[in-house]
Design a protein around this motif. Structure first.
Motif, PDB file in Angstrom:
ATOM      1  N   GLU A 147      12.958   9.749  -9.010  1.00  0.00           N
ATOM      2  CA  GLU A 147      13.019  10.703  -9.743  1.00  0.00           C
ATOM      3  C   GLU A 147      14.019  11.140  -9.267  1.00  0.00           C
ATOM      4  N   GLU A 148      14.382  11.475  -7.740  1.00  0.00           N
ATOM      5  CA  GLU A 148      14.933  12.464  -6.972  1.00  0.00           C
ATOM      6  C   GLU A 148      15.209  11.746  -5.685  1.00  0.00           C
ATOM      7  N   PRO A 149      16.204  10.461  -6.157  1.00  0.00           N
ATOM      8  CA  PRO A 149      17.300   9.769  -4.910  1.00  0.00           C
ATOM      9  C   PRO A 149      17.591  10.655  -4.005  1.00  0.00           C
ATOM     10  N   PRO A 150      17.857   9.915  -2.454  1.00  0.00           N
ATOM     11  CA  PRO A 150      18.674  10.365  -2.008  1.00  0.00           C
ATOM     12  C   PRO A 150      20.077  10.199  -2.273  1.00  0.00           C
ATOM     13  N   GLU A 151      21.124  10.705  -1.357  1.00  0.00           N
ATOM     14  CA  GLU A 151      22.633  10.658  -2.202  1.00  0.00           C
ATOM     15  C   GLU A 151      22.081   9.675  -1.128  1.00  0.00           C
ATOM     16  N   LYS A 152      23.527   8.162  -1.510  1.00  0.00           N
ATOM     17  CA  LYS A 152      23.605   7.092  -0.963  1.00  0.00           C
ATOM     18  C   LYS A 152      22.054   5.995  -0.068  1.00  0.00           C
ATOM     19  N   THR A 153      21.309   6.019  -1.639  1.00  0.00           N
ATOM     20  CA  THR A 153      20.656   5.579  -0.988  1.00  0.00           C
ATOM     21  C   THR A 153      20.145   4.458  -2.158  1.00  0.00           C
ATOM     22  N   TYR A 154      19.616   3.710  -2.439  1.00  0.00           N
ATOM     23  CA  TYR A 154      19.904   2.210  -3.125  1.00  0.00           C
ATOM     24  C   TYR A 154      18.602   1.791  -3.275  1.00  0.00           C
ATOM     25  N   PHE A 155      18.064   1.414  -4.309  1.00  0.00           N
ATOM     26  CA  PHE A 155      16.379   0.990  -4.079  1.00  0.00           C
ATOM     27  C   PHE A 155      16.701  -0.283  -4.664  1.00  0.00           C
ATOM     28  N   ILE A 156      16.382  -1.759  -4.480  1.00  0.00           N
ATOM     29  CA  ILE A 156      15.994  -3.233  -5.296  1.00  0.00           C
ATOM     30  C   ILE A 156      15.152  -3.315  -5.681  1.00  0.00           C
ATOM     31  N   LEU A 157      14.600  -3.612  -6.149  1.00  0.00           N
ATOM     32  CA  LEU A 157      13.056  -3.877  -6.502  1.00  0.00           C
ATOM     33  C   LEU A 157      13.134  -5.596  -7.421  1.00  0.00           C
ATOM     34  N   GLY A 193       0.122  -0.985   0.462  1.00  0.00           N
ATOM     35  CA  GLY A 193       0.024   0.192  -0.478  1.00  0.00           C
ATOM     36  C   GLY A 193       0.698   1.303  -0.272  1.00  0.00           C
ATOM     37  N   ILE A 194       0.364   2.917   0.070  1.00  0.00           N
ATOM     38  CA  ILE A 194       0.316   4.046  -0.221  1.00  0.00           C
ATOM     39  C   ILE A 194       1.871   3.523   0.875  1.00  0.00           C
ATOM     40  N   ASP A 195       0.618   3.676   2.255  1.00  0.00           N
ATOM     41  CA  ASP A 195       1.199   4.020   3.842  1.00  0.00           C
ATOM     42  C   ASP A 195       2.498   3.248   4.155  1.00  0.00           C
ATOM     43  N   GLN A 196       2.683   1.976   2.282  1.00  0.00           N
ATOM     44  CA  GLN A 196       4.272   1.586   3.539  1.00  0.00           C
ATOM     45  C   GLN A 196       5.171   2.249   2.634  1.00  0.00           C
ATOM     46  N   ILE A 197       4.554   2.523   1.567  1.00  0.00           N
ATOM     47  CA  ILE A 197       5.633   3.874   0.412  1.00  0.00           C
ATOM     48  C   ILE A 197       6.337   4.607   1.279  1.00  0.00           C
ATOM     49  N   ARG A 198       5.491   5.358   1.435  1.00  0.00           N
ATOM     50  CA  ARG A 198       5.296   6.606   2.007  1.00  0.00           C
ATOM     51  C   ARG A 198       6.145   6.298   3.682  1.00  0.00           C
ATOM     52  N   ASN A 199       5.690   5.841   3.944  1.00  0.00           N
ATOM     53  CA  ASN A 199       6.539   5.275   5.510  1.00  0.00           C
ATOM     54  C   ASN A 199       8.280   5.154   4.972  1.00  0.00           C
ATOM     55  N   ILE A 200       8.572   4.477   3.850  1.00  0.00           N
ATOM     56  CA  ILE A 200       9.758   4.702   3.690  1.00  0.00           C
ATOM     57  C   ILE A 200      10.467   5.718   2.889  1.00  0.00           C
ATOM     58  N   SER A 201       9.947   5.967   2.533  1.00  0.00           N
ATOM     59  CA  SER A 201      10.636   7.516   1.316  1.00  0.00           C
ATOM     60  C   SER A 201      10.578   9.098   2.749  1.00  0.00           C
ATOM     61  N   SER A 202      10.237   8.824   3.651  1.00  0.00           N
ATOM     62  CA  SER A 202      10.267   9.739   4.511  1.00  0.00           C
ATOM     63  C   SER A 202      11.349   9.482   5.410  1.00  0.00           C
ATOM     64  N   LYS A 203      11.741   7.318   4.852  1.00  0.00           N
ATOM     65  CA  LYS A 203      13.207   7.349   5.784  1.00  0.00           C
ATOM     66  C   LYS A 203      14.208   7.906   5.548  1.00  0.00           C
ATOM     67  N   VAL A 204      14.290   7.222   4.510  1.00  0.00           N
ATOM     68  CA  VAL A 204      15.288   7.026   2.845  1.00  0.00           C
ATOM     69  C   VAL A 204      15.692   8.377   2.733  1.00  0.00           C
TER      70      VAL A 204
END
Length: 327
Positions: free
Chosen positions: A135-145, A91-102
């Motif tokens: 689109e605007e990734p934080p520095e030193k942050t890597y996503f693996i999908l 869900g969107i809440d899971q993505i929003r939660n992780i987006s704030s942390k990164v």
């Protein structure tokens, strides 16, 4: 992870980890796979390497503080996102939660790694929320999908990622690997059959070859041999739990496909190499009947997978009854 346990993962890891070593890795990696290819093992090793404090070797050092935290599943800058228990989507809440942390500073002072497992389970809103971060990734942050090769992600997510397909090993390599796991318990035809039923994915084939599961398949094939001459499919209902029907659909569908191959004199391409007498028995029926049975059983599979609220037992009984009506 020891590459001697999963030898086919060595080259994919080297290809992906070389970018990490030379600081050329993409901030968003999309890995597609055939389930049972060792995908989780590969991704965990890549995540470990991204978090490792060492910068001069291909493999994670396993001795730095970051590697030690990762080894005990307690790294504060490593996040795994998947559908929560009892839910069918991310869900969107899971993505929003992780987006704030990164966007926060990493707790260990190094990289942050976010693994989105079964990424196609994201709702459209969740995928769009992730898109903003990609689109605007934080520095030193890597996503693996990661997701299966036939899954569907939004094209906009695809376009923001570096895509990599984790190929399965060839049949001969997988057979040799399975022989080591089972200590010659199965012959080559049985090992090849398990792999072909599993899209050549070694770990899925290994699970299928567990004695209880393999015996269930053999029993299903034996029962088919008895019901086919009398066209008495209804008797199959007594031989398995209805929750197992999806698996039986796959087994029967491959046997029907093999029968058509046998009729066309291309038997060398059959999947069920340990069930040649049963394939020949099916091949005594006309093409139209074999094709109609194939379509009927696959339609039942689609119903079971895509329609909620239907009585599964009713679907099972219906397909068995309809099978007897096909001439």
């Amino acid at each position: 992870m020891n590459f001697s346990d999963y030898p086919w993962l060595k080259l994919p890891y080297q290809q992906l980890a070389s970018g990490i070593l030379h600081q050329r890795t993409h901030h968003a990696l999309l890995i597609n796979y055939v389930q049972g290819s060792g995908e989780d093992e590969l991704i965990k090793l890549l995540a470990n390497r991204l978090l490792c404090e060492s910068t001069n070797q291909l493999d994670p050092c396993l001795s730095c503080h970051s590697c030690q935290l990762f080894g005990v599943n307690n790294h504060p800058d490593y996040y795994v996102i998947t559908n929560e228990q009892g839910k069918q989507s991310i869900g969107i809440d899971q993505i929003r939660n992780i987006s704030s942390k990164v966007y926060e500073k990493s707790q260990q002072g190094g990289n942050k790694v976010i693994w989105i497992k079964h990424a196609s389970l994201m709702t459209e809103a969740a995928a769009n929320a992730l898109l903003k971060t990609l689109e605007e990734p934080p520095e030193k942050t890597y996503f693996i999908l990661s997701d299966e090769h036939n899954s569907h992600l939004l094209p906009t997510i695809h376009s923001r990622c570096f895509s990599y397909f984790l190929a399965v090993p060839n049949l001969e390599q997988s057979v040799e690997w399975l022989k080591k796991q089972h200590n010659q318990q199965y012959n080559d035809n049985e090992l090849a059959t398990a792999l072909l039923l599993s899209e050549n994915a070694p770990l899925t084939a290994l699970a299928l070859l567990e004695p209880e599961k393999w015996q269930q398949r053999k029993q299903f094939c034996d029962n088919l041999s008895h019901v086919l001459p009398q066209n008495n499919y209804w008797q199959l209902a007594k031989t398995f739990d209805h929750e197992q029907f999806l698996e039986r659909i796959i087994w029967f569908s491959t046997l029907l496909s093999d029968a058509l191959k046998a009729k066309q004199k291309v038997g060398r391409f059959i999947i069920n190499r340990d069930q040649v007498p049963l394939v020949r028995l099916l091949a005594t029926q006309n093409n139209e009947k074999i094709t109609a049975l194939y379509d009927l059983w696959l339609q039942a599979r689609t119903q079971l997978l895509s329609v909620t609220g239907l009585n599964k037992e009713l679907i099972v009984y219906n397909v068995l009854a309809q099978s007897e009506l096909i001439n």
